[in-house]
Design a protein around this motif. Structure first.
Motif, PDB file in Angstrom:
ATOM      1  N   GLN A   9       0.916  -0.917   0.333  1.00  0.00           N
ATOM      2  CA  GLN A   9      -0.037   0.027   0.097  1.00  0.00           C
ATOM      3  C   GLN A   9       1.121   1.291  -0.353  1.00  0.00           C
ATOM      4  OE1 GLN A   9      -3.369  -0.243  -0.653  1.00  0.00           O
ATOM      5  NE2 GLN A   9      -3.450   1.742   0.154  1.00  0.00           N
ATOM      6  N   GLY A  10       1.889   1.179   0.492  1.00  0.00           N
ATOM      7  CA  GLY A  10       3.022   2.220   1.057  1.00  0.00           C
ATOM      8  C   GLY A  10       3.660   2.715  -0.749  1.00  0.00           C
ATOM      9  N   LEU A  11       3.978   1.540  -1.585  1.00  0.00           N
ATOM     10  CA  LEU A  11       4.390   1.884  -2.465  1.00  0.00           C
ATOM     11  C   LEU A  11       3.201   2.341  -3.855  1.00  0.00           C
ATOM     12  CD1 LEU A  11       7.132   1.818  -4.778  1.00  0.00           C
ATOM     13  CD2 LEU A  11       5.811  -1.069  -4.559  1.00  0.00           C
ATOM     14  N   ALA A  12       2.085   1.713  -3.577  1.00  0.00           N
ATOM     15  CA  ALA A  12       1.174   2.094  -4.452  1.00  0.00           C
ATOM     16  C   ALA A  12       0.667   4.178  -4.065  1.00  0.00           C
ATOM     17  CB  ALA A  12       0.033   1.267  -3.904  1.00  0.00           C
ATOM     18  N   ARG A  13       1.125   3.958  -2.903  1.00  0.00           N
ATOM     19  CA  ARG A  13       0.769   5.936  -2.705  1.00  0.00           C
ATOM     20  C   ARG A  13       1.613   5.997  -2.964  1.00  0.00           C
ATOM     21  NH1 ARG A  13      -3.227   7.336   0.990  1.00  0.00           N
ATOM     22  NH2 ARG A  13      -3.628   5.416   1.399  1.00  0.00           N
ATOM     23  N   GLU A  14       2.773   5.988  -3.035  1.00  0.00           N
ATOM     24  CA  GLU A  14       4.136   6.927  -3.240  1.00  0.00           C
ATOM     25  C   GLU A  14       3.700   7.140  -5.600  1.00  0.00           C
ATOM     26  OE1 GLU A  14       8.514   4.694  -3.264  1.00  0.00           O
ATOM     27  OE2 GLU A  14       7.574   4.096  -1.243  1.00  0.00           O
ATOM     28  N   LEU A  15       3.735   5.716  -5.774  1.00  0.00           N
ATOM     29  CA  LEU A  15       3.149   6.005  -7.642  1.00  0.00           C
ATOM     30  C   LEU A  15       1.393   7.080  -7.286  1.00  0.00           C
ATOM     31  CD1 LEU A  15       3.929   2.230  -7.602  1.00  0.00           C
ATOM     32  CD2 LEU A  15       5.744   4.007  -8.734  1.00  0.00           C
ATOM     33  N   SER A  16       1.109   6.479  -7.315  1.00  0.00           N
ATOM     34  CA  SER A  16      -0.121   7.467  -6.887  1.00  0.00           C
ATOM     35  C   SER A  16       0.441   9.018  -6.603  1.00  0.00           C
ATOM     36  CB  SER A  16      -0.995   7.690  -6.036  1.00  0.00           C
ATOM     37  OG  SER A  16      -0.450   8.016  -4.815  1.00  0.00           O
ATOM     38  N   ARG A  17       1.374   9.569  -6.108  1.00  0.00           N
ATOM     39  CA  ARG A  17       1.922  10.393  -6.280  1.00  0.00           C
ATOM     40  C   ARG A  17       2.921  11.839  -7.548  1.00  0.00           C
ATOM     41  NH1 ARG A  17       3.061   9.794  -0.786  1.00  0.00           N
ATOM     42  NH2 ARG A  17       1.380   9.869   0.695  1.00  0.00           N
ATOM     43  N   LEU A  18       2.735  10.102  -8.444  1.00  0.00           N
ATOM     44  CA  LEU A  18       3.295  10.490  -9.830  1.00  0.00           C
ATOM     45  C   LEU A  18       2.971  10.884 -10.866  1.00  0.00           C
ATOM     46  CD1 LEU A  18       6.335   7.448  -9.646  1.00  0.00           C
ATOM     47  CD2 LEU A  18       6.308  10.337  -8.227  1.00  0.00           C
ATOM     48  N   GLU A  19       3.274  11.789 -11.461  1.00  0.00           N
ATOM     49  CA  GLU A  19       2.881  12.690 -12.487  1.00  0.00           C
ATOM     50  C   GLU A  19       2.704  11.468 -13.780  1.00  0.00           C
ATOM     51  OE1 GLU A  19       3.314  16.174 -14.482  1.00  0.00           O
ATOM     52  OE2 GLU A  19       2.939  16.581 -12.551  1.00  0.00           O
ATOM     53  N   ARG A  20       3.938  11.038 -14.282  1.00  0.00           N
ATOM     54  CA  ARG A  20       3.211  10.009 -15.535  1.00  0.00           C
ATOM     55  C   ARG A  20       3.752   8.617 -15.473  1.00  0.00           C
ATOM     56  NH1 ARG A  20       4.121  15.308 -18.376  1.00  0.00           N
ATOM     57  NH2 ARG A  20       5.905  15.501 -18.488  1.00  0.00           N
ATOM     58  N   LEU A  21       2.893   7.831 -15.895  1.00  0.00           N
ATOM     59  CA  LEU A  21       3.918   6.089 -15.215  1.00  0.00           C
ATOM     60  C   LEU A  21       3.367   5.597 -16.718  1.00  0.00           C
ATOM     61  CD1 LEU A  21       1.926   4.708 -12.302  1.00  0.00           C
ATOM     62  CD2 LEU A  21       3.823   6.318 -12.332  1.00  0.00           C
ATOM     63  N   VAL A  22       4.906   4.627 -16.980  1.00  0.00           N
ATOM     64  CA  VAL A  22       4.886   3.750 -17.728  1.00  0.00           C
ATOM     65  C   VAL A  22       5.329   2.587 -17.491  1.00  0.00           C
ATOM     66  CG1 VAL A  22       6.115   3.057 -19.778  1.00  0.00           C
ATOM     67  CG2 VAL A  22       5.571   5.462 -19.648  1.00  0.00           C
ATOM     68  N   ILE A  23       4.777   1.860 -18.005  1.00  0.00           N
ATOM     69  CA  ILE A  23       4.296   0.593 -17.430  1.00  0.00           C
ATOM     70  C   ILE A  23       5.141  -0.896 -18.314  1.00  0.00           C
ATOM     71  CG2 ILE A  23       3.120  -1.893 -15.941  1.00  0.00           C
ATOM     72  CD1 ILE A  23       1.757   0.923 -14.937  1.00  0.00           C
ATOM     73  N   ILE A  24       5.759  -1.443 -18.134  1.00  0.00           N
ATOM     74  CA  ILE A  24       5.787  -2.493 -18.910  1.00  0.00           C
ATOM     75  C   ILE A  24       5.303  -4.028 -18.580  1.00  0.00           C
ATOM     76  CG2 ILE A  24       7.774  -3.915 -20.104  1.00  0.00           C
ATOM     77  CD1 ILE A  24       9.275  -1.003 -19.921  1.00  0.00           C
ATOM     78  N   CYS A  25       4.693  -4.760 -19.285  1.00  0.00           N
ATOM     79  CA  CYS A  25       4.193  -6.120 -18.510  1.00  0.00           C
ATOM     80  C   CYS A  25       4.758  -7.730 -19.467  1.00  0.00           C
ATOM     81  CB  CYS A  25       2.887  -6.727 -19.727  1.00  0.00           C
ATOM     82  SG  CYS A  25       1.795  -5.380 -18.932  1.00  0.00           S
ATOM     83  N   GLY A  26       5.674  -7.654 -19.115  1.00  0.00           N
ATOM     84  CA  GLY A  26       7.423  -9.223 -19.740  1.00  0.00           C
ATOM     85  C   GLY A  26       6.281 -10.548 -19.233  1.00  0.00           C
ATOM     86  N   ARG A  27       6.939 -11.217 -20.688  1.00  0.00           N
ATOM     87  CA  ARG A  27       6.217 -12.475 -21.111  1.00  0.00           C
ATOM     88  C   ARG A  27       7.371 -13.209 -21.662  1.00  0.00           C
ATOM     89  NH1 ARG A  27       0.612 -14.644 -21.223  1.00  0.00           N
ATOM     90  NH2 ARG A  27      -0.041 -12.592 -19.601  1.00  0.00           N
ATOM     91  N   TYR A  28       7.338 -14.315 -21.895  1.00  0.00           N
ATOM     92  CA  TYR A  28       7.857 -15.788 -21.942  1.00  0.00           C
ATOM     93  C   TYR A  28       8.824 -15.913 -20.873  1.00  0.00           C
ATOM     94  CZ  TYR A  28       6.417 -13.950 -25.904  1.00  0.00           C
ATOM     95  OH  TYR A  28       5.201 -13.661 -27.985  1.00  0.00           O
ATOM     96  N   GLU A  29       9.949 -15.784 -21.076  1.00  0.00           N
ATOM     97  CA  GLU A  29      10.871 -16.291 -19.929  1.00  0.00           C
ATOM     98  C   GLU A  29      11.193 -15.071 -19.754  1.00  0.00           C
ATOM     99  OE1 GLU A  29      11.307 -19.776 -18.829  1.00  0.00           O
ATOM    100  OE2 GLU A  29      10.068 -19.911 -20.235  1.00  0.00           O
ATOM    101  N   GLY A  30      11.569 -13.725 -19.971  1.00  0.00           N
ATOM    102  CA  GLY A  30      11.647 -12.823 -19.328  1.00  0.00           C
ATOM    103  C   GLY A  30      12.558 -11.533 -20.193  1.00  0.00           C
ATOM    104  N   VAL A  31      12.501 -11.026 -19.644  1.00  0.00           N
ATOM    105  CA  VAL A  31      12.418  -9.567 -21.303  1.00  0.00           C
ATOM    106  C   VAL A  31      13.948  -9.502 -20.662  1.00  0.00           C
ATOM    107  CG1 VAL A  31      12.224  -7.272 -21.652  1.00  0.00           C
ATOM    108  CG2 VAL A  31      10.707  -8.958 -19.785  1.00  0.00           C
ATOM    109  N   ASP A  32      14.109  -9.115 -22.439  1.00  0.00           N
ATOM    110  CA  ASP A  32      15.844  -9.329 -22.145  1.00  0.00           C
ATOM    111  C   ASP A  32      16.956  -7.791 -20.902  1.00  0.00           C
ATOM    112  OD1 ASP A  32      18.302  -8.616 -24.296  1.00  0.00           O
ATOM    113  OD2 ASP A  32      18.257  -6.909 -23.135  1.00  0.00           O
TER     114      ASP A  32
END
Ligand code: ADE
Length: 270
Positions: free
Chosen positions: A96-119
């Motif tokens: 919840q603490g991390l969610a609160r920190e992120l809620s104060r930021l202006e622009r988030l970019v979220i990358i969803c990984g798949r397969y065995e992993g991401v380079d």
């Protein structure tokens, strides 16, 4: 707040962001959440997003180029990101603490990984935080991204109509939530605690606070060390005043469906 989610399953993310509180917040323009199809940032005919791992081994690895291109295109369109997040079981656990920190930021970019992993160069040179939603492995980062966005978006001012309901949630102040009841007052022989029917708001508030403490002691004693407690509550805790009641609560039998297996016997940590 804006958030851009980079994924190879855009419809999955779209579906998760359409309904309920989050969907309404988007319609009302309080948050601007967009979904980006990673394949739109490839440059070959097959729209390839993965490749075989160097050094051999099973599975495929997500290629760095489309991910870098997507993040750079989003920055060019929206302005530089406040955080570039990679959803991965290797990340810092969402709280919840991390969610609160992120809620104060202006622009988030979220990358969803798949397969065995991401380079790994994506994590090294592009990502500012790697986040996990818990110690279990899913088939990809899409559901974790939805979990993260749900937890973060509801904390953005104006998204949840009744701000008091956000503040009273589980984990606010580091304690679990109290039990809730609605009508009827007696259901199948199970009665609502008298105090809630008393109309005495002072008593009700005290009862709720005590229930939050007892529940946290019974179910998640690990949270107590960092919870925001009054001096009186801390003292009561240290002197073991609530211990017996919390133990009774922890030992309280739960409903047993016919043939159901008890998965987790021991709730309290030693
Ligand atoms: N991808 C797969 N499992 C995950 C998890 N537990 N948290 C975040 N991303 C994931």
């Amino acid at each position: 707040m804006t958030a851009d989610v980079i994924t190879i399953f855009p419809r999955l993310i779209e579906a998760g962001l359409e309904a309920g509180v989050i969907g309404r917040a988007r319609e009302r323009g309080i948050v601007d959440l967009r979904v980006r199809d990673l394949r739109d940032y490839t440059d070959d005919r097959h729209r390839t997003v993965d490749d075989v791992p160097y050094g051999g081994g099973p599975g495929m690895v997500m290629k760095p180029e489309p991910i870098f291109r997507a993040v750079e295109a989003i920055a060019a369109e929206r302005g530089p990101a406040s955080a570039v997040i990679l959803m991965t079981p290797q990340g810092r656990t969402l709280t919840q603490g991390l969610a609160r920190e992120l809620s104060r930021l202006e622009r988030l970019v979220i990358i969803c990984g798949r397969y065995e992993g991401v380079d790994e160069r994506v994590a090294e040179a592009l990502v500012t935080s790697e986040i996990s939603i818990g110690d279990y492995v899913l088939t990809g980062g899409e559901l974790p991204a939805l979990v993260l966005l749900d937890a973060v978006t509801r904390l953005v001012p104006g998204v949840v109509g009744d701000a008091a309901s956000v503040d009273a949630d589980s984990f606010d102040g580091g304690l679990l939530d109290c039990p809730h009841y609605t009508r009827p007052a007696v259901f199948r022989g199970l009665a609502v605690p008298d105090v809630l029917l008393s109309g005495n708001h002072g008593e009700i508030e005290r009862w709720r606070r005590r229930q939050r403490l007892l529940r946290t002691m019974a179910r998640r004693p690990d949270l107590l060390a960092r919870a925001e407690l009054s001096a009186d509550e801390r003292r009561a805790l240290e002197q073991g005043e609530l211990e017996r009641e919390a133990e009774a609560l922890a030992a309280k039998p739960r409903a047993a469906a016919a043939g159901a297996v008890e998965i987790e016997k021991k709730r309290r940590e030693p």
